[in-house]
Design a protein around this motif. Structure first.
Motif, PDB file in Angstrom:
ATOM      1  N   ILE A  48       0.827  -1.210   0.000  1.00 26.50           N
ATOM      2  CA  ILE A  48       0.000   0.000   0.000  1.00 26.50           C
ATOM      3  C   ILE A  48       0.860   1.257   0.000  1.00 26.50           C
ATOM      4  O   ILE A  48       0.613   2.205  -0.754  1.00 26.50           O
ATOM      5  CB  ILE A  48      -0.939  -0.002   1.224  1.00 26.50           C
ATOM      6  CG1 ILE A  48      -1.930  -1.159   1.106  1.00 26.50           C
ATOM      7  CG2 ILE A  48      -1.682   1.315   1.348  1.00 26.50           C
ATOM      8  CD1 ILE A  48      -2.760  -1.382   2.353  1.00 26.50           C
ATOM      9  N   LYS A  49       1.887   1.253   0.836  1.00 25.90           N
ATOM     10  CA  LYS A  49       2.687   2.471   0.978  1.00 25.90           C
ATOM     11  C   LYS A  49       3.373   2.848  -0.344  1.00 25.90           C
ATOM     12  O   LYS A  49       3.448   4.017  -0.717  1.00 25.90           O
ATOM     13  CB  LYS A  49       3.730   2.289   2.078  1.00 25.90           C
ATOM     14  CG  LYS A  49       4.444   3.567   2.451  1.00 25.90           C
ATOM     15  CD  LYS A  49       5.498   3.319   3.510  1.00 25.90           C
ATOM     16  CE  LYS A  49       4.906   3.275   4.885  1.00 25.90           C
ATOM     17  NZ  LYS A  49       5.932   3.092   5.931  1.00 25.90           N
ATOM     18  N   LEU A  50       3.834   1.852  -1.056  1.00 26.62           N
ATOM     19  CA  LEU A  50       4.518   2.131  -2.317  1.00 26.62           C
ATOM     20  C   LEU A  50       3.520   2.500  -3.421  1.00 26.62           C
ATOM     21  O   LEU A  50       3.842   3.260  -4.330  1.00 26.62           O
ATOM     22  CB  LEU A  50       5.373   0.936  -2.734  1.00 26.62           C
ATOM     23  CG  LEU A  50       6.469   0.564  -1.715  1.00 26.62           C
ATOM     24  CD1 LEU A  50       7.338  -0.574  -2.238  1.00 26.62           C
ATOM     25  CD2 LEU A  50       7.356   1.759  -1.382  1.00 26.62           C
ATOM     26  N   ALA A  51       2.302   1.990  -3.326  1.00 28.38           N
ATOM     27  CA  ALA A  51       1.249   2.404  -4.272  1.00 28.38           C
ATOM     28  C   ALA A  51       0.929   3.877  -4.048  1.00 28.38           C
ATOM     29  O   ALA A  51       0.800   4.664  -4.993  1.00 28.38           O
ATOM     30  CB  ALA A  51       0.006   1.551  -4.076  1.00 28.38           C
ATOM     31  N   MET A  52       0.820   4.261  -2.771  1.00 32.22           N
ATOM     32  CA  MET A  52       0.579   5.670  -2.443  1.00 32.22           C
ATOM     33  C   MET A  52       1.697   6.549  -2.992  1.00 32.22           C
ATOM     34  O   MET A  52       1.464   7.635  -3.521  1.00 32.22           O
ATOM     35  CB  MET A  52       0.505   5.849  -0.920  1.00 32.22           C
ATOM     36  CG  MET A  52      -0.782   5.358  -0.308  1.00 32.22           C
ATOM     37  SD  MET A  52      -0.676   5.310   1.497  1.00 32.22           S
ATOM     38  CE  MET A  52      -0.075   6.930   1.890  1.00 32.22           C
ATOM     39  N   GLU A  53       2.909   6.071  -2.845  1.00 33.89           N
ATOM     40  CA  GLU A  53       4.070   6.835  -3.307  1.00 33.89           C
ATOM     41  C   GLU A  53       3.989   7.095  -4.814  1.00 33.89           C
ATOM     42  O   GLU A  53       4.304   8.191  -5.285  1.00 33.89           O
ATOM     43  CB  GLU A  53       5.351   6.058  -2.975  1.00 33.89           C
ATOM     44  CG  GLU A  53       6.623   6.782  -3.302  1.00 33.89           C
ATOM     45  CD  GLU A  53       7.842   6.003  -2.836  1.00 33.89           C
ATOM     46  OE1 GLU A  53       8.060   5.921  -1.616  1.00 33.89           O
ATOM     47  OE2 GLU A  53       8.562   5.468  -3.686  1.00 33.89           O
ATOM     48  N   GLN A  54       3.547   6.081  -5.546  1.00 36.62           N
ATOM     49  CA  GLN A  54       3.424   6.268  -6.999  1.00 36.62           C
ATOM     50  C   GLN A  54       2.398   7.358  -7.317  1.00 36.62           C
ATOM     51  O   GLN A  54       2.624   8.203  -8.192  1.00 36.62           O
ATOM     52  CB  GLN A  54       3.002   4.959  -7.670  1.00 36.62           C
ATOM     53  CG  GLN A  54       4.117   3.925  -7.704  1.00 36.62           C
ATOM     54  CD  GLN A  54       3.722   2.687  -8.485  1.00 36.62           C
ATOM     55  OE1 GLN A  54       2.579   2.538  -8.904  1.00 36.62           O
ATOM     56  NE2 GLN A  54       4.667   1.783  -8.664  1.00 36.62           N
ATOM     57  N   GLY A  55       1.271   7.342  -6.603  1.00 34.15           N
ATOM     58  CA  GLY A  55       0.246   8.365  -6.823  1.00 34.15           C
ATOM     59  C   GLY A  55       0.786   9.753  -6.552  1.00 34.15           C
ATOM     60  O   GLY A  55       0.585  10.699  -7.326  1.00 34.15           O
ATOM     61  N   TYR A  56       1.532   9.869  -5.467  1.00 33.68           N
ATOM     62  CA  TYR A  56       2.121  11.146  -5.070  1.00 33.68           C
ATOM     63  C   TYR A  56       3.106  11.646  -6.134  1.00 33.68           C
ATOM     64  O   TYR A  56       3.064  12.798  -6.579  1.00 33.68           O
ATOM     65  CB  TYR A  56       2.825  10.940  -3.723  1.00 33.68           C
ATOM     66  CG  TYR A  56       3.655  12.092  -3.234  1.00 33.68           C
ATOM     67  CD1 TYR A  56       3.075  13.095  -2.444  1.00 33.68           C
ATOM     68  CD2 TYR A  56       5.014  12.167  -3.515  1.00 33.68           C
ATOM     69  CE1 TYR A  56       3.846  14.149  -1.975  1.00 33.68           C
ATOM     70  CE2 TYR A  56       5.782  13.216  -3.043  1.00 33.68           C
ATOM     71  CZ  TYR A  56       5.199  14.209  -2.272  1.00 33.68           C
ATOM     72  OH  TYR A  56       5.958  15.243  -1.811  1.00 33.68           O
TER      73      TYR A  56
END
Lengths: 760, 206
Positions: A48-56
């Motif tokens: 999840i954290k790395l998915a969020m990072e991609q969005g950011y």
């Protein structure tokens, strides 16, 4: 007959896509469609954290582009499809950046997490990396996490349309906005971000009756089933965990198509064995469900080489065989997938042959004189260039065969012209070497310069990717070593220092005046390259210094290195491996993977045996007359096929298609020899703790095709006993959960699983 | 898949054609023994790594005779050893040319080493590794000294290369309701009781 070749080749090439294909992505997660980005699960974000990072990061990139804010109220700056972790974080960041943004979600907010089993704890791994963006993330039960995210949508006044899935995305031309059509309306957007994930698209068996009410593709509330006959289909952790929890109050049959579970957690394997021993679960290996009827399913089983069908009754069935990429949707919007062979192969082949043919007419080779009689050299040269240009045009339009043709032509030219002495490969014979030699240096010198420069430039790029960006000093030193060895031992010494040492008597009068030593500067490659990679160590009239050094290197130093470090020579020292690790790094994920590809590694054993036979033959040919002819023929074949085609032309041609390690893994005899040393007495290994989340990042990034994840899941040490691991450590570096470590590290058991078990 | 297979076979055909082209004879050198211009590959032999051009079985026999009597070395001394395929031309003619590539090579090599050292130091100090590498690469030893002189930065999220140890703690149980919370939680998610966090939160909860 063709099928005999086709089937294994088909299986080999498709292994690079395991377990799922991904879309082809450029920098900043942009797809092949300009202004269309892909983030989250679809783009391979493992947690999840790395998915969020991609969005950011995608929003930051978009916001930095000129004219990111359009100002037209009828056209959104960004439309995000999918309100999962990546999509939500992107939408929040877009709001922060002042971009007009619409978030479309075909079902519920964070639908994948919403569909987790009740009260499942969601982790905010990796702990070593802070989350980026505004979306809240800490470890929490899934209900609490989703509640918080819903609250954030309200607090931030995001424009979210729930239960409104995207049906199509079109754009009349490059300058027009996208038209995003949904089940409820139509929107226009300057840029589109696809964050739809793939968990919401469970893979199906595709058998009759699968659509009926009692057949599910996810398990939500296992406790509501009691005293039932339950069928679970699948061989992964989800299927096994479902079977285990359902078996507490039901009679469970677990059907799996394989003969053994290859990718399951060690704990799951243990618990399943206990459940089977206790009679709570029946596992039917090598079985396939062929149809579901009302309360009855048909199971096809493999027994003694014959297939047998049987009917069994069931109350509920759970088909848990993973998720599928929404290929149809992606293709409908024009997105290409990785490793997808598209285009007209015949046209590409024709253009490749035409380029070679016309290049041949350009040359003065007597054999071509008849053909070239009426074609001026410049015209034939121009035709050759035209064919190459046509290859580039078709390649830029998505023809992958054309890229293969271009790659082949480039490598064929570089290596085919390098032979020199009038023996260049056709069509460069008689002019290629001379044409490429300049500045009072032969082409082979400039080839070495080109090789070294490529390794340096792409090596620094790879160092950034794996070392600087991930703060991994191991990878920094590894790339420094590779680049350093290339400069010192494969460029400065053979091209300059050896000759200066002779000229200036640094090696003493005797050696400096001995033509057997002084006239063979090329032998200084053998300072680091051991036989049989440096095939000519022991013949072609070597000075005894080189013979002694060759014996010490191959039979003393290399075994010692293998004892401590396995095959790290390939990933720390070797120039061949160095080019693969640097220039070939960007394609490492395309390496054929798993057991299927490992079967093809028999070829480097064949090359090793061939090298041994030819070497022995050459050494004894002056003593045993009948060995002379076959040995010289073998030497000629080895020089052409192994030293040119297998080392140079083919593997480098195939970098963008099969990853960088084609030579090292499938054909290099020294790699095989080190593998044998390491297998017999080496102590190199990679160990795992119990935190693997089966994200496949380690397997995906392994250049020698090892299914690292299967070792990690079972917490089995990865050694050279059954793998060709070269110890590059990329699997260790890339793991988001810090599961893997080299053998001298103690295996770490996290407290987390214990805590989780206690909770449930 | 048929496409891939056909493509592979096609490239194998190109390979074969190229090999055939390679094997076709170029203008051969004259016979070492009799000077005849019509030498052939099947009559030529290898001697101490040297490809010896010969024109006929008779010259081949003559060559063997000289080999047995030790009279070949003076004849073959002027012929360079064939050497490894790619280094066949690596002998003295390379001594000419500019030395500039050598000095550029030394600079780049030293730059890679000092840049790598600077990046390593930067990772340890928690400062940006990419720009440190660039400083070390461009300024060599001076760049490394500059990075060494920089103060370390405090960072909680420090990855220590391959010596990684999982840092996830066990969940924090609420003394009142007994429910599990994240170790960094300062309020129970379930009953709202104040908790003593076990670690710093990764983010500021909203």
């Amino acid at each position: 007959m063709l099928n005999f070749i086709k089937r294994p080749l088909d299986r080999l090439l498709d292994t690079a896509n395991m377990p799922n294909r991904r879309p082809e992505l450029r920098a900043h997660n942009e797809s092949n469609v300009d202004d269309m980005f892909i983030i989250g699960d679809l783009a391979g974000a493992p947690v999840i954290k790395l998915a969020m990072e991609q969005g950011y990061e995608v929003i930051h990139h978009i916001a930095s582009l000129p004219g990111a804010k359009g100002g037209d109220p009828n056209v959104y700056d960004v439309v995000v499809a999918g309100a999962g972790a990546a999509g939500l974080n992107a939408a929040l960041e877009a709001k922060e950046a002042g971009l007009s943004c619409l978030l479309l979600e075909k079902s519920k907010i964070a639908n994948t997490i919403e569909n987790f089993p009740e009260k499942k704890w969601v982790y905010a791994e990796p702990d070593t990396k802070p989350p980026k963006g505004k979306l809240w993330l800490d470890g929490a039960r899934k209900e609490d996490l989703v509640a918080r995210w819903n609250a954030m949508i309200t607090e931030n006044d995001l424009d979210v349309r729930r239960e409104e899935g995207v049906e199509s995305i079109t754009r009349p031309d490059r300058k027009s906005p996208f038209v995003v059509k949904t089940s409820k309306g139509e929107y226009r957007a300057r840029r589109v971000i696809i964050a739809i994930g793939q968990r919401g698209n469970p893979r199906k068996l595709g058998v009759p009756g699968e659509e009926q009410e009692r057949v599910y593709h996810r398990l939500y509330s296992p406790r509501i089933y009691e005293g039932e006959d339950i069928l679970v289909v699948g061989g992964g952790n989800s299927a096994i965990e479902a079977a285990l929890v359902l078996s507490e109050a039901n009679r469970v049959t677990l059907s799996y198509r394989g003969a053994e579970f290859g990718r399951v957690f060690k704990d799951n394997e243990r618990l399943l064995k206990a459940a089977v021993d206790a009679g709570r679960v029946e596992v039917v290996y090598e079985s396939n469900v062929t149809r579901f009827d009302d309360g009855i399913y048909t199971l096809e089983r493999q027994e003694g080489g014959a297939k047998r069908e049987e009917e069994r009754k069931f109350d509920h069935a759970f088909v848990l065989v993973g998720a599928e990429l929404p290929v149809g949707f992606l293709r409908s919007v024009g997105i290409r997938l990785e490793n997808e062979w598209r285009g007209n192969w015949l046209a590409s082949l024709g253009l490749t042959v035409a380029a070679l043919f016309f290049a041949g007419l350009y040359g003065p080779d007597a054999r071509m004189a008849g053909l070239a009689a009426n074609v001026p050299p410049l015209a034939s040269g121009a035709l050759a260039l035209l064919a190459v240009a046509a290859l580039f045009v078709t390649a830029s339009r998505g023809n992958r065969y054309s890229w293969l043709g271009i790659s082949f032509l480039a490598c064929f030219t570089v290596y085919g012209a390098k032979v020199g002495n009038g023996e260049e490969f056709w069509p460069f014979r008689g002019w290629g070497f001379e044409a490429l030699s300049f500045g009072d240096r032969p082409w082979s010198f400039w080839y070495t310069v080109l090789y070294t420069v490529l390794m340096t430039v792409f090596g620094i790029q790879a160092m950034k990717r794996w070392g600087f960006d991930r703060k991994d000093s191991f990878q920094i030193w590894r790339y420094v070593s590779l680049i350093g060895f290339q400069w010192v031992f494969f460029f400065l010494i053979p091209e300059f220092l050896f000759q200066w040492a002779v000229q200036m008597n640094w090696v003493g009068d005797t050696l400096a005046n001995d033509p057997q030593f002084a006239g063979q500067a090329w032998r200084s490659y053998g300072v680091v390259y051991a036989w049989p990679l440096f095939f000519y160590t022991f013949f072609y009239d070597p000075h005894q210094i080189w013979i002694v050094w060759g014996v010490v290197l191959t039979f003393v130093l290399i075994p010692i290195l293998s004892f401590f470090h396995g095959k790290r020579f390939c990933s720390w020292i070797c120039g061949c491996g160095g080019l693969a690790e640097t220039l070939g790094d960007r394609w490492r994920h395309l390496a054929p993977k798993g057991k299927e590809s490992i079967r093809w590694e028999w070829m480097n054993m064949a090359v090793l045996v061939f090298a041994v036979v030819v070497t022995v033959g050459i050494l004894i040919k002056d003593s045993i007359a009948f060995v002379r002819a076959p040995s010289e023929a073998g030497l000629h074949i080895y020089r052409i096929y192994v030293d040119v085609w297998l080392v140079g032309i083919l593997p480098v041609t195939l970098y963008p298609f099969l990853g960088g390690k084609v030579w090292c893994r499938f054909w290099c005899p020294l790699a095989k020899l080190m593998g044998l040393y390491s297998k017999w007495f080496g102590r190199f290994q990679i160990k795992s703790n119990d935190k693997c989340i089966a994200c496949t990042e380690c397997t995906r990034n392994c250049q020698v095709g090892i299914d690292v994840m299967s070792y990690a899941l079972k917490q089995e040490p990865l050694t050279n006993d059954d793998s060709s691991c070269i110890g590059c450590g990329i699997c260790v570096t890339v793991c988001p959960m810090d599961v893997l470590s080299f053998g001298d590290e103690p295996a770490v058991t996290s407290e987390k699983k214990t805590a989780l078990t206690t909770e449930s | 898949m048929t496409n891939r297979l056909t493509m592979l076979i096609s490239f194998l055909l190109i390979l074969g054609a190229a090999f055939a082209g390679q094997c076709a004879a170029a203008d051969p050198p004259p016979c070492l023994l009799c000077g005849n211009a019509h030498t052939a590959a099947e009559h030529s032999v290898l001697y101490k790594g040297r490809a010896i051009p010969l024109c006929s079985p008779a010259c081949q026999e003559h060559f063997r005779e000289l080999e047995r009597t030790g009279g070949l070395d003076p004849l073959t001394a002027g012929i360079e050893p064939r050497a490894a395929l790619f280094q066949a031309d690596s002998a003295p003619q390379r001594l000419g040319g500019s030395r500039l590539p050598f000095w550029i090579g030394c600079y780049v090599l030293l730059g890679v080493l000092t840049g790598g050292g600077a990046a390593f130091v930067a990772v340890r100090k928690g400062i940006p590794a990419g720009s440190s590498f660039a400083i070390g690469f461009a300024l060599n030893v001076i760049g490394l000294a500059i990075v060494l002189a920089k103060p370390a930065r405090e960072t909680e999220f420090h990855v220590t290369g391959l010596r990684k140890v999982p840092t996830t703690r066990a969940s924090l149980r609420c003394p009142d309701c007994g429910k599990a919370n994240h170790p960094s939680a300062n309020l129970c998610l379930h009953c709202g009781r104040a908790l003593e966090p076990l670690s710093r939160s990764e983010v500021n909860p909203t």
